[in-house]
Enzyme design. Sequence first.
Site, PDB file in Angstrom:
ATOM      1  CB  SER A  15      -0.902   0.019   1.219  1.00 50.92           C
ATOM      2  OG  SER A  15      -1.516   1.273   1.287  1.00 50.92           O
ATOM      3  CE  LYS A  66     -11.576   0.982   1.105  1.00 53.51           C
ATOM      4  NZ  LYS A  66     -11.521   1.753  -0.137  1.00 53.51           N
ATOM      5  CG  ASN A  87     -11.802   5.398   3.763  1.00 47.97           C
ATOM      6  OD1 ASN A  87     -12.492   6.052   4.548  1.00 47.97           O
ATOM      7  ND2 ASN A  87     -10.974   5.969   2.908  1.00 47.97           N
ATOM      8  CG  ASP A 102     -12.453   5.466  -0.319  1.00 51.64           C
ATOM      9  OD1 ASP A 102     -11.295   5.931  -0.289  1.00 51.64           O
ATOM     10  OD2 ASP A 102     -12.718   4.258  -0.158  1.00 51.64           O
ATOM     11  CG  LEU A 222     -12.028   4.325  -8.514  1.00 51.91           C
ATOM     12  CD1 LEU A 222     -12.706   3.907  -7.223  1.00 51.91           C
ATOM     13  CD2 LEU A 222     -12.117   5.826  -8.693  1.00 51.91           C
TER      14      LEU A 222
HETATM   15  P1  NDP Z   1     -13.433  -4.677  -4.000  1.00 58.22           P
HETATM   16  O1  NDP Z   1     -12.637  -5.903  -3.785  1.00 58.22           O
HETATM   17  O2  NDP Z   1     -14.468  -4.294  -3.007  1.00 58.22           O
HETATM   18  O3  NDP Z   1     -14.157  -4.754  -5.452  1.00 58.22           O
HETATM   19  C1  NDP Z   1     -13.441  -5.200  -6.575  1.00 58.22           C
HETATM   20  C2  NDP Z   1     -14.264  -4.938  -7.824  1.00 58.22           C
HETATM   21  O4  NDP Z   1     -13.515  -5.371  -8.965  1.00 58.22           O
HETATM   22  C3  NDP Z   1     -15.571  -5.720  -7.873  1.00 58.22           C
HETATM   23  O5  NDP Z   1     -16.516  -4.968  -8.581  1.00 58.22           O
HETATM   24  C4  NDP Z   1     -15.172  -6.975  -8.643  1.00 58.22           C
HETATM   25  O6  NDP Z   1     -16.244  -7.607  -9.287  1.00 58.22           O
HETATM   26  C5  NDP Z   1     -14.246  -6.389  -9.666  1.00 58.22           C
HETATM   27  N1  NDP Z   1     -13.307  -7.372 -10.210  1.00 58.22           N
HETATM   28  C6  NDP Z   1     -12.176  -7.813  -9.623  1.00 58.22           C
HETATM   29  N2  NDP Z   1     -11.557  -8.699 -10.422  1.00 58.22           N
HETATM   30  C7  NDP Z   1     -12.319  -8.817 -11.538  1.00 58.22           C
HETATM   31  C8  NDP Z   1     -12.210  -9.562 -12.734  1.00 58.22           C
HETATM   32  N3  NDP Z   1     -11.186 -10.391 -12.957  1.00 58.22           N
HETATM   33  N4  NDP Z   1     -13.171  -9.424 -13.680  1.00 58.22           N
HETATM   34  C9  NDP Z   1     -14.218  -8.575 -13.473  1.00 58.22           C
HETATM   35  N5  NDP Z   1     -14.383  -7.851 -12.349  1.00 58.22           N
HETATM   36  C10 NDP Z   1     -13.439  -7.956 -11.390  1.00 58.22           C
HETATM   37  O7  NDP Z   1     -12.387  -3.506  -4.178  1.00 58.22           O
HETATM   38  P2  NDP Z   1     -12.578  -1.915  -4.078  1.00 58.22           P
HETATM   39  O8  NDP Z   1     -13.918  -1.555  -4.598  1.00 58.22           O
HETATM   40  O9  NDP Z   1     -12.228  -1.434  -2.727  1.00 58.22           O
HETATM   41  O10 NDP Z   1     -11.431  -1.429  -5.083  1.00 58.22           O
HETATM   42  C11 NDP Z   1     -11.567  -1.577  -6.486  1.00 58.22           C
HETATM   43  C12 NDP Z   1     -10.425  -0.847  -7.167  1.00 58.22           C
HETATM   44  O11 NDP Z   1     -10.525   0.555  -6.889  1.00 58.22           O
HETATM   45  C13 NDP Z   1      -9.051  -1.281  -6.657  1.00 58.22           C
HETATM   46  O12 NDP Z   1      -8.162  -1.297  -7.744  1.00 58.22           O
HETATM   47  C14 NDP Z   1      -8.675  -0.185  -5.674  1.00 58.22           C
HETATM   48  O13 NDP Z   1      -7.310   0.035  -5.567  1.00 58.22           O
HETATM   49  C15 NDP Z   1      -9.317   1.025  -6.307  1.00 58.22           C
HETATM   50  N6  NDP Z   1      -9.611   2.051  -5.296  1.00 58.22           N
HETATM   51  C16 NDP Z   1      -8.879   3.202  -5.342  1.00 58.22           C
HETATM   52  C17 NDP Z   1      -9.123   4.213  -4.451  1.00 58.22           C
HETATM   53  C18 NDP Z   1      -8.318   5.455  -4.559  1.00 58.22           C
HETATM   54  O14 NDP Z   1      -8.294   6.234  -3.587  1.00 58.22           O
HETATM   55  N7  NDP Z   1      -7.703   5.736  -5.678  1.00 58.22           N
HETATM   56  C19 NDP Z   1     -10.149   4.102  -3.400  1.00 58.22           C
HETATM   57  C20 NDP Z   1     -10.880   2.841  -3.451  1.00 58.22           C
HETATM   58  C21 NDP Z   1     -10.604   1.861  -4.362  1.00 58.22           C
HETATM   59  P3  NDP Z   1     -17.088  -8.768  -8.535  1.00 58.22           P
HETATM   60  O15 NDP Z   1     -17.962  -8.058  -7.515  1.00 58.22           O
HETATM   61  O16 NDP Z   1     -17.871  -9.387  -9.632  1.00 58.22           O
HETATM   62  O17 NDP Z   1     -16.071  -9.661  -7.892  1.00 58.22           O
END
Ligand code: NDP
Length: 323
Positions: A15, A66, A87, A102, A222
């Site tokens: 991180s 989260k 968060n 966030d 993101l």
């Molecule tokens: P979660 O684990 O809660 O959600 C992950 C998401 O990605 C879900 O919608 C999941 O779909 C989808 N996903 C993961 N792998 C695949 C795949 N192979 N094919 C299709 N869909 C996929 O994570 P977060 O929501 O917390 O984070 C998501 C992204 O956003 C991360 O990369 C994180 O770093 C980024 N982020 C950045 C922030 C910033 O401040 N810049 C703040 C918060 C997040 P499914 O539900 O179908 O599994």
Amino acid sequence: MTKRIVLIGHPVAHSLSGAMQQAAFDHLGIDARYELWDRAPIELADAITELRGDEFLGANITIPHKERVVPMMDRLTDDAHVTGAVNTLTSEGMKLVGHNTDVPGFKVALDQLVGRQKMPRQAVVLGAGGGARAVVYGLIREGFQRVIVFNRHLHRAEGMVKHFARSAAHMELRAMPWHESIIESELAKTKVLVNATSIGLVAGESPIPAEILPADLLVLDLIYARTRLLADAAAAGCAVADGETMLLNQGAAAFTLWTGQPAPLEVMQAALQEARSRGLRSAEGEPAEPAEPAGQAAEPAAGDAGDAGVDAASDAASEPAAG
Ligand code: NDP
């Protein structure tokens, strides 16, 4: 006594928050140490109990905790309550308060991406996890009238839409199945595209093919990296931004909650960029395998448009953050 702040996630080793927050504490001469706690879901409750000690100023919570941490809080702020995701934690005596920074972090990123244009009213969101919840709530609050959510597992997107039913009663918030043709048709009707999935962490992977990206979209990923999606979108003529502004500003808001002091944004941004140049690129508790070494495009895009795309992504990511 040195105060402790912890990031709880699984994994957390990569991180960027540690670099950013420690630099801010050191800059302001605050005697505090930011620690990374890698805790599996089964260990989360014990970790939260441990935080009730005097020496803790608070915590950050990241993937995959989260949403799971919400019922473990003594109190939730409005943003945490409405999104159903936490968060950031602060202590009020022995009580723990759950926040969602966030949400304000996304607002700064959206405002910066939109710039001087009129705030659009339609958006497509890819993803339905904790990050997507902050995005969708931010869009609702911003006055968007139509927000379409696509997610690999449709039921999760449907659950999120249901969760926001009351806040979104005045507008159209819908979950749709992840089919390329449906995404393409929705992109043709929208102004803003937000990738809140983790697809793009692996170099060269994009949630959607370049061919279905219309020009003139505003695209926010993101993920804290110059992803394939951003390179493709910029090549198609879209304005793009990566996750840096959101990461920086959610961190700044958390810092202020813990310390009561304004966050030294420039110091935090410099620390982020320094960490990025060392190869750290995870905004959250993401897998360790790097998508991209720092400062390199996801994949060389062909021709002038490709070059412009990479520049556009880079410019958007490196603008000083406001607020
Ligand atoms: P979660 O684990 O809660 O959600 C992950 C998401 O990605 C879900 O919608 C999941 O779909 C989808 N996903 C993961 N792998 C695949 C795949 N192979 N094919 C299709 N869909 C996929 O994570 P977060 O929501 O917390 O984070 C998501 C992204 O956003 C991360 O990369 C994180 O770093 C980024 N982020 C950045 C922030 C910033 O401040 N810049 C703040 C918060 C997040 P499914 O539900 O179908 O599994």
